[in-house]
Design a protein around this motif. Structure first.
Motif, PDB file in Angstrom:
ATOM      1  N   MET A 122       3.448   7.784  -5.563  1.00 12.88           N
ATOM      2  CA  MET A 122       2.464   7.204  -4.657  1.00 12.88           C
ATOM      3  C   MET A 122       1.690   8.335  -3.980  1.00 12.88           C
ATOM      4  SD  MET A 122       3.157   4.772  -1.393  1.00 12.88           S
ATOM      5  CE  MET A 122       1.999   4.790  -0.078  1.00 12.88           C
ATOM      6  N   ASP A 123       0.383   8.235  -3.976  1.00  8.53           N
ATOM      7  CA  ASP A 123      -0.466   9.214  -3.301  1.00  8.53           C
ATOM      8  C   ASP A 123      -0.432   8.881  -1.812  1.00  8.53           C
ATOM      9  OD1 ASP A 123      -2.307  11.067  -2.538  1.00  8.53           O
ATOM     10  OD2 ASP A 123      -4.022  10.048  -3.438  1.00  8.53           O
ATOM     11  N   THR A 124       0.078   9.804  -1.006  1.00  6.36           N
ATOM     12  CA  THR A 124       0.217   9.544   0.425  1.00  6.36           C
ATOM     13  C   THR A 124      -0.908  10.145   1.246  1.00  6.36           C
ATOM     14  OG1 THR A 124       1.653  11.460   0.644  1.00  6.36           O
ATOM     15  CG2 THR A 124       2.724   9.319   0.319  1.00  6.36           C
ATOM     16  N   ARG A 133       6.133  -3.586  -3.553  1.00  4.69           N
ATOM     17  CA  ARG A 133       6.075  -3.326  -2.114  1.00  4.69           C
ATOM     18  C   ARG A 133       7.295  -2.563  -1.636  1.00  4.69           C
ATOM     19  NH1 ARG A 133       2.364  -5.223  -4.161  1.00  4.69           N
ATOM     20  NH2 ARG A 133       0.532  -6.028  -3.128  1.00  4.69           N
ATOM     21  N   LEU A 134       8.465  -2.870  -2.170  1.00  6.74           N
ATOM     22  CA  LEU A 134       9.654  -2.119  -1.788  1.00  6.74           C
ATOM     23  C   LEU A 134       9.506  -0.647  -2.171  1.00  6.74           C
ATOM     24  CD1 LEU A 134      12.416  -4.708  -2.718  1.00  6.74           C
ATOM     25  CD2 LEU A 134      11.869  -3.893  -0.404  1.00  6.74           C
ATOM     26  N   ARG A 135       9.000  -0.383  -3.369  1.00  5.06           N
ATOM     27  CA  ARG A 135       8.771   1.008  -3.790  1.00  5.06           C
ATOM     28  C   ARG A 135       7.787   1.702  -2.854  1.00  5.06           C
ATOM     29  NH1 ARG A 135       8.783  -1.169  -8.947  1.00  5.06           N
ATOM     30  NH2 ARG A 135       6.528  -1.125  -9.067  1.00  5.06           N
ATOM     31  N   ARG A 136       6.696   1.013  -2.499  1.00  7.71           N
ATOM     32  CA  ARG A 136       5.698   1.604  -1.601  1.00  7.71           C
ATOM     33  C   ARG A 136       6.266   1.888  -0.223  1.00  7.71           C
ATOM     34  NH1 ARG A 136       0.135  -1.843  -2.437  1.00  7.71           N
ATOM     35  NH2 ARG A 136      -0.100  -1.466  -4.668  1.00  7.71           N
ATOM     36  N   LEU A 137       7.070   0.959   0.296  1.00  9.09           N
ATOM     37  CA  LEU A 137       7.645   1.142   1.628  1.00  9.09           C
ATOM     38  C   LEU A 137       8.670   2.275   1.648  1.00  9.09           C
ATOM     39  CD1 LEU A 137       7.898  -2.616   2.634  1.00  9.09           C
ATOM     40  CD2 LEU A 137       6.420  -0.881   3.705  1.00  9.09           C
ATOM     41  N   VAL A 138       9.402   2.438   0.553  1.00  9.30           N
ATOM     42  CA  VAL A 138      10.322   3.574   0.441  1.00  9.30           C
ATOM     43  C   VAL A 138       9.512   4.871   0.369  1.00  9.30           C
ATOM     44  CG1 VAL A 138      12.014   4.702  -1.071  1.00  9.30           C
ATOM     45  CG2 VAL A 138      12.250   2.260  -0.543  1.00  9.30           C
ATOM     46  N   ALA A 139       8.484   4.890  -0.474  1.00 10.42           N
ATOM     47  CA  ALA A 139       7.652   6.100  -0.624  1.00 10.42           C
ATOM     48  C   ALA A 139       6.954   6.458   0.687  1.00 10.42           C
ATOM     49  CB  ALA A 139       6.620   5.899  -1.736  1.00 10.42           C
ATOM     50  N   ALA A 140       6.595   5.466   1.477  1.00 10.25           N
ATOM     51  CA  ALA A 140       5.906   5.709   2.751  1.00 10.25           C
ATOM     52  C   ALA A 140       6.877   6.096   3.865  1.00 10.25           C
ATOM     53  CB  ALA A 140       5.107   4.471   3.157  1.00 10.25           C
ATOM     54  N   GLY A 141       8.176   6.032   3.607  1.00 10.43           N
ATOM     55  CA  GLY A 141       9.162   6.437   4.600  1.00 10.43           C
ATOM     56  C   GLY A 141       9.531   5.373   5.608  1.00 10.43           C
ATOM     57  N   LEU A 142       9.237   4.102   5.318  1.00 10.08           N
ATOM     58  CA  LEU A 142       9.616   3.017   6.227  1.00 10.08           C
ATOM     59  C   LEU A 142      10.949   2.393   5.856  1.00 10.08           C
ATOM     60  CD1 LEU A 142       6.528   3.383   6.747  1.00 10.08           C
ATOM     61  CD2 LEU A 142       6.575   1.040   7.509  1.00 10.08           C
ATOM     62  N   GLU A 182      -3.323   1.931   5.842  1.00 10.43           N
ATOM     63  CA  GLU A 182      -3.019   2.210   4.441  1.00 10.43           C
ATOM     64  C   GLU A 182      -1.569   1.894   4.105  1.00 10.43           C
ATOM     65  OE1 GLU A 182      -4.390   6.010   3.058  1.00 10.43           O
ATOM     66  OE2 GLU A 182      -6.462   5.537   3.569  1.00 10.43           O
ATOM     67  N   VAL A 183      -0.678   2.003   5.072  1.00  8.05           N
ATOM     68  CA  VAL A 183       0.733   1.680   4.841  1.00  8.05           C
ATOM     69  C   VAL A 183       1.027   0.230   5.215  1.00  8.05           C
ATOM     70  CG1 VAL A 183       3.111   2.203   5.516  1.00  8.05           C
ATOM     71  CG2 VAL A 183       1.459   4.058   5.220  1.00  8.05           C
ATOM     72  N   LEU A 184       0.531  -0.217   6.357  1.00 11.95           N
ATOM     73  CA  LEU A 184       0.900  -1.518   6.897  1.00 11.95           C
ATOM     74  C   LEU A 184      -0.133  -2.613   6.653  1.00 11.95           C
ATOM     75  CD1 LEU A 184       2.229  -0.282  10.342  1.00 11.95           C
ATOM     76  CD2 LEU A 184       3.573  -0.862   8.311  1.00 11.95           C
ATOM     77  N   ALA A 212      21.461  -2.865  -4.891  1.00 11.18           N
ATOM     78  CA  ALA A 212      20.908  -1.852  -3.990  1.00 11.18           C
ATOM     79  C   ALA A 212      20.537  -2.524  -2.670  1.00 11.18           C
ATOM     80  CB  ALA A 212      19.680  -1.201  -4.612  1.00 11.18           C
ATOM     81  N   ALA A 213      20.806  -1.827  -1.586  1.00  9.84           N
ATOM     82  CA  ALA A 213      20.447  -2.331  -0.262  1.00  9.84           C
ATOM     83  C   ALA A 213      19.318  -1.470   0.294  1.00  9.84           C
ATOM     84  CB  ALA A 213      21.645  -2.288   0.673  1.00  9.84           C
ATOM     85  N   TYR A 214      18.417  -2.126   1.004  1.00  8.49           N
ATOM     86  CA  TYR A 214      17.306  -1.442   1.664  1.00  8.49           C
ATOM     87  C   TYR A 214      17.604  -1.379   3.158  1.00  8.49           C
ATOM     88  CZ  TYR A 214      14.885  -1.874  -2.720  1.00  8.49           C
ATOM     89  OH  TYR A 214      14.542  -1.758  -4.037  1.00  8.49           O
ATOM     90  N   SER A 215      17.275  -0.248   3.755  1.00  2.00           N
ATOM     91  CA  SER A 215      17.471  -0.058   5.192  1.00  2.00           C
ATOM     92  C   SER A 215      16.181   0.452   5.803  1.00  2.00           C
ATOM     93  CB  SER A 215      18.577   0.971   5.451  1.00  2.00           C
ATOM     94  OG  SER A 215      19.807   0.506   4.971  1.00  2.00           O
ATOM     95  N   LEU A 216      15.955   0.050   7.033  1.00  2.96           N
ATOM     96  CA  LEU A 216      14.817   0.560   7.783  1.00  2.96           C
ATOM     97  C   LEU A 216      15.080   2.001   8.191  1.00  2.96           C
ATOM     98  CD1 LEU A 216      14.374  -2.524  10.102  1.00  2.96           C
ATOM     99  CD2 LEU A 216      12.715  -1.775   8.394  1.00  2.96           C
ATOM    100  N   THR A 217      14.056   2.810   8.182  1.00  4.85           N
ATOM    101  CA  THR A 217      14.118   4.154   8.751  1.00  4.85           C
ATOM    102  C   THR A 217      13.673   4.039  10.213  1.00  4.85           C
ATOM    103  OG1 THR A 217      11.824   4.638   8.203  1.00  4.85           O
ATOM    104  CG2 THR A 217      13.503   5.199   6.522  1.00  4.85           C
ATOM    105  N   GLU A 218      13.710   5.141  10.930  1.00  2.47           N
ATOM    106  CA  GLU A 218      13.203   5.120  12.307  1.00  2.47           C
ATOM    107  C   GLU A 218      11.722   4.722  12.316  1.00  2.47           C
ATOM    108  OE1 GLU A 218      12.957   5.075  16.329  1.00  2.47           O
ATOM    109  OE2 GLU A 218      14.800   5.185  15.160  1.00  2.47           O
ATOM    110  N   ALA A 219      10.954   5.239  11.361  1.00  5.56           N
ATOM    111  CA  ALA A 219       9.532   4.856  11.282  1.00  5.56           C
ATOM    112  C   ALA A 219       9.390   3.354  11.027  1.00  5.56           C
ATOM    113  CB  ALA A 219       8.824   5.655  10.186  1.00  5.56           C
TER     114      ALA A 219
END
Length: 167
Positions: free
Chosen positions: A1-3, A57-66, A16-18, A78-85
């Motif tokens: 993903m181009d950030t 969307r899951l891939r994008r949210l992981v790549a964006a650090g969310l 761009e992220v949200l 696989a489990a997804y967890s929120l980051t601080e961001a």
């Protein structure tokens, strides 16, 4: 993903992220629905997200650090967890919900949690963020003996479901 953002504007960078509706709904379902696995997110989607869209969307949210995605072993989910961001998106969600409450119609059962968060003010939002940190990051809440703030919206939602059920 181009950030790299299209511009240096912080609003642009956030949008761009949200700015993708599905991304916000995935975050909503993880935050408020406690859904952490792909199948839970598909099954619990009010809006009927398609599997390919959710995967993207899951891939994008992981790549964006969310979000983070744990490395599940063979045969495990696989489990997804929120980051601080990701957790810090909660005030944005609450602001969007407040706008939606003021300017759009909706079902009572789906509005009740937003109303509670609006009415709970900064204290409830801070407590919710502390609970998300505990669940997703393993950071103990400042007052572990206090009631979980997520219980109030959950009970209100369940009550709204009961009220909406035909007699």
């Amino acid at each position: 993903m181009d950030t790299a953002p299209r511009s240096g504007c912080p609003i642009n960078a956030a949008v761009e992220v949200l700015g993708d509706p599905w991304a916000m709904l995935v975050l909503r379902d993880i935050m408020f629905g406690g859904r952490r696995h792909f199948r839970e997110l598909i099954a619990g989607s009010e809006e009927g997200i398609a599997t390919n869209v959710l995967s993207s969307r899951l891939r994008r949210l992981v790549a964006a650090g969310l979000l983070t995605r744990d490395d599940a072993r063979r045969g495990q989910r696989a489990a997804y967890s929120l980051t601080e961001a990701g957790i810090q998106v909660l005030p944005v969600m609450v602001a969007l919900a407040e706008w939606g409450l003021a300017h759009r119609e909706g079902e009572r059962r789906l509005r009740v949690r937003a109303e509670l968060l609006r009415d709970g003010g900064p204290e409830l939002m801070a407590a919710m963020m502390d609970e998300l940190r505990e669940v997703h990051l393993g950071v103990p809440r400042p007052d572990p003996g206090a009631p979980r703030p997520s219980e109030r919206p959950r009970r209100a939602y369940e009550a709204a479901l009961t009220d909406a059920a035909p007699p």
